[in-house]
Design an enzyme around this catalytic site. Structure first.
Site, short mmCIF file in Angstrom:
data_model
loop_
_atom_site.label_atom_id
_atom_site.label_comp_id
_atom_site.label_asym_id
_atom_site.label_seq_id
_atom_site.Cartn_x
_atom_site.Cartn_y
_atom_site.Cartn_z
CG PHE A 292 -1.03 -2.81 -10.88
CD1 PHE A 292 -1.17 -2.32 -12.18
CD2 PHE A 292 -1.10 -4.18 -10.68
CE1 PHE A 292 -1.38 -3.19 -13.25
CE2 PHE A 292 -1.31 -5.05 -11.74
CZ PHE A 292 -1.46 -4.55 -13.03
CD GLU B 91 3.14 -3.40 -3.11
OE1 GLU B 91 1.97 -2.99 -3.03
OE2 GLU B 91 3.47 -4.58 -2.90
CD GLU C 223 -6.94 -11.66 -13.11
OE1 GLU C 223 -6.42 -11.94 -12.03
OE2 GLU C 223 -7.73 -10.70 -13.27
CB CYS D 253 -11.08 -6.61 -12.46
SG CYS D 253 -12.25 -5.31 -12.18
CB SER E 184 -4.56 -11.25 -7.31
OG SER E 184 -3.93 -11.32 -6.04
CE LYS F 246 -1.01 -1.98 0.79
NZ LYS F 246 -0.27 -2.06 -0.51
P1 NAD Z 1 -2.47 -7.89 -5.82
O1 NAD Z 1 -3.42 -8.85 -5.26
O2 NAD Z 1 -1.09 -8.35 -6.12
O3 NAD Z 1 -2.29 -6.63 -4.83
C1 NAD Z 1 -3.40 -5.96 -4.29
C2 NAD Z 1 -3.02 -5.36 -2.95
O4 NAD Z 1 -2.64 -6.42 -2.07
C3 NAD Z 1 -1.84 -4.41 -3.02
O5 NAD Z 1 -2.14 -3.28 -2.22
C4 NAD Z 1 -0.68 -5.22 -2.46
O6 NAD Z 1 0.25 -4.43 -1.77
C5 NAD Z 1 -1.34 -6.21 -1.52
N1 NAD Z 1 -0.67 -7.51 -1.47
C6 NAD Z 1 0.01 -8.13 -2.47
N2 NAD Z 1 0.44 -9.35 -2.06
C7 NAD Z 1 0.03 -9.51 -0.78
C8 NAD Z 1 0.14 -10.56 0.18
N3 NAD Z 1 0.77 -11.69 -0.09
N4 NAD Z 1 -0.44 -10.39 1.39
C9 NAD Z 1 -1.10 -9.25 1.68
N5 NAD Z 1 -1.22 -8.22 0.81
C10 NAD Z 1 -0.68 -8.34 -0.41
O7 NAD Z 1 -3.17 -7.25 -7.12
P2 NAD Z 1 -2.54 -6.29 -8.22
O8 NAD Z 1 -1.54 -7.06 -9.02
O9 NAD Z 1 -2.14 -5.00 -7.61
O10 NAD Z 1 -3.84 -5.99 -9.10
C11 NAD Z 1 -4.28 -6.81 -10.13
C12 NAD Z 1 -5.35 -7.77 -9.66
O11 NAD Z 1 -6.42 -7.05 -9.11
C13 NAD Z 1 -5.95 -8.60 -10.80
O12 NAD Z 1 -6.12 -9.91 -10.34
C14 NAD Z 1 -7.29 -7.93 -11.05
O13 NAD Z 1 -8.28 -8.77 -11.63
C15 NAD Z 1 -7.66 -7.53 -9.67
N6 NAD Z 1 -8.65 -6.46 -9.66
C16 NAD Z 1 -9.92 -6.81 -9.33
C17 NAD Z 1 -10.92 -5.87 -9.35
C18 NAD Z 1 -12.34 -6.24 -9.03
O14 NAD Z 1 -13.17 -5.36 -8.96
N7 NAD Z 1 -12.68 -7.50 -8.83
C19 NAD Z 1 -10.62 -4.53 -9.68
C20 NAD Z 1 -9.30 -4.20 -9.98
C21 NAD Z 1 -8.32 -5.18 -9.97
#
Ligand code: NAD
Length: 484
Positions: free
Chosen positions: A149, A176, A375, A281, A226, A173
């Site tokens: 997001f 959401e 985090e 991140c 994450s 994808k």
């Molecule tokens: P998230 O992991 O909750 O969601 C990421 C994606 O995974 C979304 O598209 C979501 O729909 C999907 N998803 C969520 N739960 C799932 C599940 N149980 N099974 C399968 N798919 C699932 O992350 P977020 O809250 O959208 O973003 C924030 C996180 O992203 C933070 O931890 C941040 O550090 C990380 N991030 C990392 C980088 C990097 O380069 N390392 C860059 C940006 C964000």
């Protein structure tokens, strides 16, 4: 609702799948601005079938021709920057200057893709008399990108231009929570001349992600999110024999030496922890103050207190995120930490429904506290004290994450020592957010990244292609070497 229901993008048409819908919020107001469909395996499969057909002519198009689409796309990103900026602010909450910087970064990522014909050119060498070895790069096929997001425009553009310029077809994808920017990306790419089916969008959450991981005709997946979900996706995608690059969460440490420039360091540390409401991140999460850094901390407090929520800092993504972050601060305080700047219970006049938190600086935190280890993903920095640079590095390296680390110092020797010994994929010296810029690659270490390669820059070429190694002989001599 301000925006129509979000649709999937199949072939060259936007379609509404008959699936349950989830509300999309504006985090600045708490208003529902749209609804997004939660797609499943059937929607994923429909997109894959179209992507397989589109792959045939797209992968056979010379790369110099493919990148012409991205020259036009880059111009369109620049022409539409005001509108794209407003859309990011609306669905993600970040302030206009941050949203604008995100679109500019998307343009820079696209600029790199335009240079791929030069960078990804093959190799050739006469290895024996008359015998040549050459390497040519081929796309891996139908691929997918799953995004978080916090950067609704930039993170999709980490994967889209490079993967497509290198000849793949892709299913995106998006998160959401921020599905609106993705539609505009697809529309602008269509306007730039991208053929139907080369980029498609399937909206949804867990169910859609699982279907992408399981689909036998998807060859590669890039994931950003994450660590918990990165591990799930990496395991599941590789279980079905795909290549996968899964970027996870972070806990970035900034090591501040007593000789650091006070003004530059204090403003950089505060900008790093509070920019995008701490939802980067690459955001600073732990400051390790080596020796006496009280003069720098005092200035950090002044900078943080001068920030106006709603103007200088946007809201966090959701009410649940605000509660989670507040809980971390409450628990740290109970455990004996000292809250120097308190962003809890922040109200922005006229935006009372928004999920605001002010910048928060917490001193006297010990490495064993939960807030120093996990985090937080909000505008919060904790200060841990260390007696020397080795102790600071031990604290940094004890974190399971390894996205970014920085050192603030005037000493070249100390800077080099930290650069070598920090266990992180991206290291900065006197830089609060050490994001490598193109052509350099973005990617962390340890629990911040699973898989080989990086997601942007040169590091992404290996991930989005497969190398074919060819050996040819055109001379008429026989038996002149062991290859004959
Ligand atoms: P998230 O992991 O909750 O969601 C990421 C994606 O995974 C979304 O598209 C979501 O729909 C999907 N998803 C969520 N739960 C799932 C599940 N149980 N099974 C399968 N798919 C699932 O992350 P977020 O809250 O959208 O973003 C924030 C996180 O992203 C933070 O931890 C941040 O550090 C990380 N991030 C990392 C980088 C990097 O380069 N390392 C860059 C940006 C964000």
């Amino acid at each position: 609702m301000k925006y129509a229901e979000v649709q999937n993008y199949l072939g060259d048409a936007f379609v509404s799948p008959k699936r349950p819908l989830l509300d999309v919020y504006n985090p600045s107001s708490g208003d529902i601005i749209s609804r997004v469909p939660l797609s499943g395996a059937a929607e994923v499969d429909a997109a894959v079938q179209i992507a397989k057909v589109a792959l045939v002519p797209w992968s056979a198009t010379p790369i110099k021709e493919r990148v012409q689409v991205f020259y036009r796309y880059k111009t369109l990103l620049e022409q539409h920057i005001d509108e794209l900026t407003a859309l990011i602010t609306e669905e993600n909450g970040k302030i206009a200057s941050e949203a604008r910087a995100e679109v500019l970064k998307s343009a820079e990522l696209t600029e790199f893709a335009c240079s791929l014909p030069q960078i990804a050119a093959g190799e050739i060498l006469e290895v024996s008399r008359g015998v040549e070895c050459r390497v040519e790069r081929y796309p891996v096929g139908v691929v997918a990108a799953i995004t978080p997001f916090n950067f609704p425009n930039m993170v999709p553009n980490w994967s889209i231009p490079n993967a497509l310029a290198l000849g793949n077809t892709m299913i995106l994808k998006p998160s959401e929570m921020v599905p609106l920017s993705a539609r505009r990306i697809a529309e602008l790419l269509k306007e730039a001349g991208l053929p139907p089916g080369v980029l498609q969008i399937v909206n949804g959450g867990q169910e859609a992600v699982e279907a992408l991981c399981d689909h036998p005709d998807i060859a590669a997946i890039s994931f950003v999110g994450s660590t918990k979900v990165a591990q799930i996706v990496y395991r599941r995608a590789t279980q079905s024999l795909k290549r996968c690059l899964a970027l996870g969460g972070a806990k970035n440490h900034l090591i501040v030496m007593p000789d650091a420039n006070t003004e530059m360091t204090s403003s950089n540390v505060v900008a790093s922890m509070s920019g995008c409401a701490g939802q980067r991140c690459m955001a600073a999460s732990v400051m390790v103050g080596v020796g006496n850094t009280d003069h720098i901390i005092k200035r950090m407090v002044e900078h943080a207190k001068a920030m106006v929520p709603g103007t200088d800092i946007g809201p966090v993504i959701s009410a649940a995120a605000r509660e989670r972050i507040t809980r971390y601060i409450d628990e740290a305080e109970k455990a004996g930490a000292k809250v120097l700047v308190d962003g809890r219970n922040m109200k922005v006049p006229g935006k009372e429904g928004g999920y605001y938190l002010g910048p928060t600086i917490i001193d006297r935190v010990t490495p064993d506290m939960k807030i120093a280890q996990e985090e937080v993903f909000g505008p919060v920095i904790v200060i841990v004290r260390a007696k020397d640079v080795d102790e600071a590095l031990r604290i940094e390296n004890a974190s399971p994450y390894g996205n970014a680390a920085s050192v603030f110092t005037e000493s070249g020797g100390v800077a080099r020592y930290v650069m070598e010994h920090a266990s992180a994929g991206m290291v900065g010296v006197n830089v609060g957010v050490p994001v490598p810029r193109e052509p350099f690659s973005f990617g962390g270490w340890n629990d911040s990244k699973f898989g080989v390669g990086d997601i942007t820059g040169r590091g992404s070429i290996e991930f989005w292609t497969q190398a074919k190694k060819m050996t040819t002989k055109w001379n008429s001599e026989a038996g002149t070497n062991w290859m004959s």
